[in-house]
Design an enzyme around this catalytic site. Sequence first.
Site, PDB file in Angstrom:
ATOM      1  N   GLY A  29       0.827  -1.207   0.000  1.00  0.00           N
ATOM      2  CA  GLY A  29       0.000   0.000   0.000  1.00  0.00           C
ATOM      3  C   GLY A  29       0.852   1.244   0.000  1.00  0.00           C
ATOM      4  O   GLY A  29       2.066   1.176  -0.169  1.00  0.00           O
ATOM      5  N   ASN A  30       0.200   2.392   0.182  1.00  0.00           N
ATOM      6  CA  ASN A  30       0.943   3.653   0.275  1.00  0.00           C
ATOM      7  C   ASN A  30       0.275   4.556   1.301  1.00  0.00           C
ATOM      8  O   ASN A  30      -0.736   4.200   1.894  1.00  0.00           O
ATOM      9  CB  ASN A  30       1.056   4.315  -1.099  1.00  0.00           C
ATOM     10  N   ARG A  31       0.851   5.724   1.534  1.00  0.00           N
ATOM     11  CA  ARG A  31       0.440   6.587   2.644  1.00  0.00           C
ATOM     12  C   ARG A  31      -0.724   7.513   2.320  1.00  0.00           C
ATOM     13  O   ARG A  31      -1.069   8.370   3.129  1.00  0.00           O
ATOM     14  CB  ARG A  31       1.629   7.437   3.112  1.00  0.00           C
TER      15      ARG A  31
END
Length: 233
Positions: A29-31
């Site tokens: 995932g990412n932020r």
Amino acid sequence: RKGQDLTGLRVVVSAGGTREPLDPVRYLGNRSSGKQGYALAQAAADRGADVTLVSSSSLPVPAGVTLVPVETALELQAAVTDAVRGADVVVMAAAVADFRPAAYADHKIKKSHEAAADGSADESAPVVTLVRNPDILAGLVQARGSATTPVIVGFAAETGDGEASVLEHGRAKLARKDCDLLVVNEVGVGVTFGQDDNTVHILERGTDHVTDIGPATKLEVAHAVWDAVTDLL
Ligand code: C5P
């Protein structure tokens, strides 16, 4: 401006980061929090638009907005492609993963407890192979061809080596992506992602025009983006 100036418009907003599964319990995932995308959906709904929000985020859905929940880039692509038929505007605020694991394991990937042939413990680790995800924004531009609708807005999250270079990256990205507007912002840990404030530069294709917004709330940024969109309609 504002009031109910988007009444009669059908708009599609994508928001949040995608999750690319490795196995039933893990993902890459990412932020991205999705806050800017949700603010865009809320602002458009407040201004009278018919809003479809395609999102992987679990933030509360703004009143009057239709949510299409997705997880992966491929799901987001299918949902946006479907929602954009007949739409007037599409804003790609989602942080789409550029890569996904090539393989999905049906069962949780486990550490090996088998001893190697020489009796030593097996300390090996799996190697994850990635493959490219489609560029959804580029696909929308390509599918539109020479038509003038939908208006297509992209976002560019750039990590800064100074504002000038953030803008240069934005210009180059706008030329590459060929969307109508590109909203450039600076990101990093504790900057923009997950925060309530944002500083952005709105670039318009085919012009040198830059609109600088912020520091402002993500809702204020959202209204500025819709102002720029209404200028194109
Ligand atoms: O190239 P970059 O990922 O910085 O471009 C960001 C813009 O492209 C955003 O609008 C994002 O939603 C969109 N994008 C996309 N599909 C991808 C990667 C990014 O639509 N695979």
